[in-house]
Design a protein around this motif. Structure first.
Motif, PDB file in Angstrom:
ATOM      1  N   SER A   1       0.818  -1.206   0.000  1.00 11.29           N
ATOM      2  CA  SER A   1       0.000   0.000   0.000  1.00 11.29           C
ATOM      3  C   SER A   1       0.858   1.264   0.000  1.00 11.29           C
ATOM      4  N   ALA A   2       0.400   2.267  -0.748  1.00 12.10           N
ATOM      5  CA  ALA A   2       1.053   3.573  -0.736  1.00 12.10           C
ATOM      6  C   ALA A   2       0.534   4.428   0.409  1.00 12.10           C
ATOM      7  N   CYS A   3      -0.515   3.977   1.079  1.00  9.57           N
ATOM      8  CA  CYS A   3      -1.064   4.696   2.218  1.00  9.57           C
ATOM      9  C   CYS A   3      -0.348   4.267   3.502  1.00  9.57           C
ATOM     10  N   ALA A   4      -0.470   5.088   4.532  1.00  3.14           N
ATOM     11  CA  ALA A   4       0.130   4.825   5.848  1.00  3.14           C
ATOM     12  C   ALA A   4       1.649   4.854   5.808  1.00  3.14           C
ATOM     13  N   ILE A   5       2.228   5.540   4.823  1.00  5.17           N
ATOM     14  CA  ILE A   5       3.675   5.665   4.746  1.00  5.17           C
ATOM     15  C   ILE A   5       4.053   7.144   4.638  1.00  5.17           C
ATOM     16  N   LEU A   6       5.273   7.438   5.061  1.00  5.26           N
ATOM     17  CA  LEU A   6       5.839   8.778   4.913  1.00  5.26           C
ATOM     18  C   LEU A   6       7.154   8.634   4.165  1.00  5.26           C
ATOM     19  N   ILE A   7       7.260   9.292   3.014  1.00  7.74           N
ATOM     20  CA  ILE A   7       8.459   9.165   2.187  1.00  7.74           C
ATOM     21  C   ILE A   7       8.938  10.552   1.763  1.00  7.74           C
ATOM     22  N   PRO A   8      10.229  10.666   1.459  1.00  8.15           N
ATOM     23  CA  PRO A   8      10.721  11.935   0.917  1.00  8.15           C
ATOM     24  C   PRO A   8       9.990  12.275  -0.374  1.00  8.15           C
ATOM     25  N   THR A   9       9.636  13.531  -0.523  1.00  6.73           N
ATOM     26  CA  THR A   9       8.893  13.959  -1.707  1.00  6.73           C
ATOM     27  C   THR A   9       9.674  13.712  -2.985  1.00  6.73           C
ATOM     28  N   ASN A  10      10.995  13.863  -2.923  1.00  7.34           N
ATOM     29  CA  ASN A  10      11.784  13.658  -4.147  1.00  7.34           C
ATOM     30  C   ASN A  10      11.732  12.210  -4.625  1.00  7.34           C
ATOM     31  N   ILE A  11      11.547  11.273  -3.706  1.00 11.54           N
ATOM     32  CA  ILE A  11      11.405   9.870  -4.109  1.00 11.54           C
ATOM     33  C   ILE A  11      10.040   9.646  -4.754  1.00 11.54           C
ATOM     34  N   ALA A  12       8.996  10.235  -4.171  1.00  7.37           N
ATOM     35  CA  ALA A  12       7.665  10.128  -4.777  1.00  7.37           C
ATOM     36  C   ALA A  12       7.648  10.753  -6.165  1.00  7.37           C
ATOM     37  N   GLN A  13       8.390  11.829  -6.338  1.00  9.60           N
ATOM     38  CA  GLN A  13       8.458  12.484  -7.649  1.00  9.60           C
ATOM     39  C   GLN A  13       9.243  11.637  -8.656  1.00  9.60           C
TER      40      GLN A  13
END
Length: 305
Positions: free
Chosen positions: A155-167
Motif C-alpha cells: 500500500s502507498a497509504c500509511a507511509i511517509l516518504i521523501p517527496t523527491n522519491i515520490a516524484q
C-alpha cells in the motif's frame, strides 16, 4: 513540512470524515492537497469549502484521469519535504502524522510506516493499540517483509516518504493495483525504514470499490503486478525471489478465489493462474536462520493487497 495528498473521486459520503481527520492532526506542520479528479458529485464543492475555511488546504481541479494520475498531480504540487498519501474514503487517527514524524526522527530513517486498521462500510473501527511493536529495517529488508506481507504491504497509504522519491517514481496511469507497480521502488530507493504496528490509518473496504468489482482489468493488473515483482527480483534482488514468488502465489490465489466463474467465463486467465499454481504447489520460504518452510494455499493471507 509534510504534504498530505488526497485524490478525490465520487466519495461524497466519506470525504468530510477524511478531511476532518487530517485537519485535526496533533502534528501541525503540514499542507493538505485535495485533488478533485473530475468528480461528478458534490466533492468539488466540498473541497472548495474546506479550502475557504483552512489555509492548510489547497485544491486542484482536473479532468478525470484515475487514481494514479490524481496522486501524481498532487505530488507535482507538493511543497513539503515529505509526503503521505491518504485515500479519500479512508481516514486517520489524530496522531497519524505525529506518529510517522516521530518514527522517522527517532530512528533517523528515510521512510516511516504505520499499521492499517481495516473496517467495512457501516462499521465503527475499533483499535487495540495497547500492544504494538516498532522495527527498523534496511530498505531491501523492508521490501522482503512487503513481499512476505509481514508487518508491511504494498500500500502507498500509511507511509511517509521523501517527496523527491515520490516524484522520481510516479504511479502508472491507466493501471489498477498501481501501488504494487510502484511502492517497491520506494523501498529500493531508501536506506532505512522505520515501522510501527500501531494502527493509525483506517482503511475502508467498500462493496462497490475497485477491489470488489467482477473480473476485469483490475484482476489482470493484479496478476501483471505480481509477475512484475518476480521479474524485478530476478534481475536486481535474487535473494528476494522466493519472497516475490510467495507474493505472486498469494495474489494469484486472490484472483482465483475472488471470481467464482473464472474457469467458465475467462478460461485463458484461469489457465494462466492454474499453470502457475500447479507448477508451484508449494513455495519454499527461507528464514534468516536457514529454516525452510512450505507455504500451502490455505496459509496464504487473504486480506488487503
Amino acid at each position: 513540512m509534510i504534504s498530505v495528498v488526497v485524490p478525490v473521486y465520487k466519495v461524497e459520503k466519506y470525504l468530510c470524515r477524511c478531511i476532518d481527520s487530517i485537519l485535526n492532526q496533533t502534528f501541525r506542520d503540514f499542507e493538505l492537497i485535495l485533488v478533485d479528479d473530475g468528480s461528478p458529485d458534490k466533492c468539488p464543492e466540498i473541497c472548495d469549502e474546506y479550502q475557504e475555511k483552512s489555509d492548510k488546504v489547497s485544491v486542484i481541479h482536473k479532468k478525470n484521469g484515475g487514481l494514479s494520475d490524481a496522486r501524481n498531480e498532487g505530488v507535482s504540487r507538493a511543497k513539503g519535504e515529505y509526503i503521505t498519501f491518504i485515500d479519500s474514503d479512508d481516514f486517520v487517527s489524530d496522531h497519524y502524522l505525529e506518529t510517522l514524524w516521530k518514527l522517522k526522527s527517532e530512528y533517523k530513517s528515510d521512510m516511516a510506516v504505520t499499521g492499517i486498521q481495516t473496517f467495512f462500510d457501516g462499521e465503527k473501527p475499533y483499535l487495540k493499540n495497547k500492544d504494538y511493536n516498532s522495527f527498523l529495517f534496511h530498505g531491501i529488508e523492508a521490501l522482503q517483509n512487503v513481499l512476505y506481507q509481514k508487518y508491511l504491504d504494498t500500500s502507498a497509504c500509511a507511509i511517509l516518504i521523501p517527496t523527491n522519491i515520490a516524484q522520481a517514481y510516479p504511479f502508472p496511469v491507466g493501471r489498477y493495483h498501481e501501488d504494487e507497480f510502484t511502492t517497491y521502488k520506494f523501498y529500493e530507493a531508501v536506506s532505512l525504514v522505520a515501522v510501527t504496528t500501531k494502527k493509525q490509518y483506517y482503511y475502508l473496504q467498500r462493496k462497490n470499490s475497485i477491489m470488489h468489482h467482477e473480473f476485469g482489468q483490475e484482476c489482470l493488473d493484479e496478476l501483471d503486478a505480481a509477475d512484475n515483482l518476480v521479474e524485478i527480483c530476478k534481475q536486481k534482488h535474487p535473494e528476494l525471489v522466493s519472497a516475490a514468488i510467495a507474493k505472486k502465489f498469494s495474489d494469484y490465489c486472490q484472483v482465483l478465489l475472488g471470481n467464482k466463474k473464472l474457469r467458465q467465463e475467462h478460461p485463458e486467465c484461469y489457465k494462466r493462474i492454474m499453470d502457475f499454481l500447479n507448477h508451484r504447489e508449494t513455495v519454499e520460504k527461507k528464514e534468516e536462520k536457514g529454516t525452510i518452510f512450505t507455504l500451502y494455499l490455505s496459509e496464504i493471507p487473504y486480506g488487503k493487497i
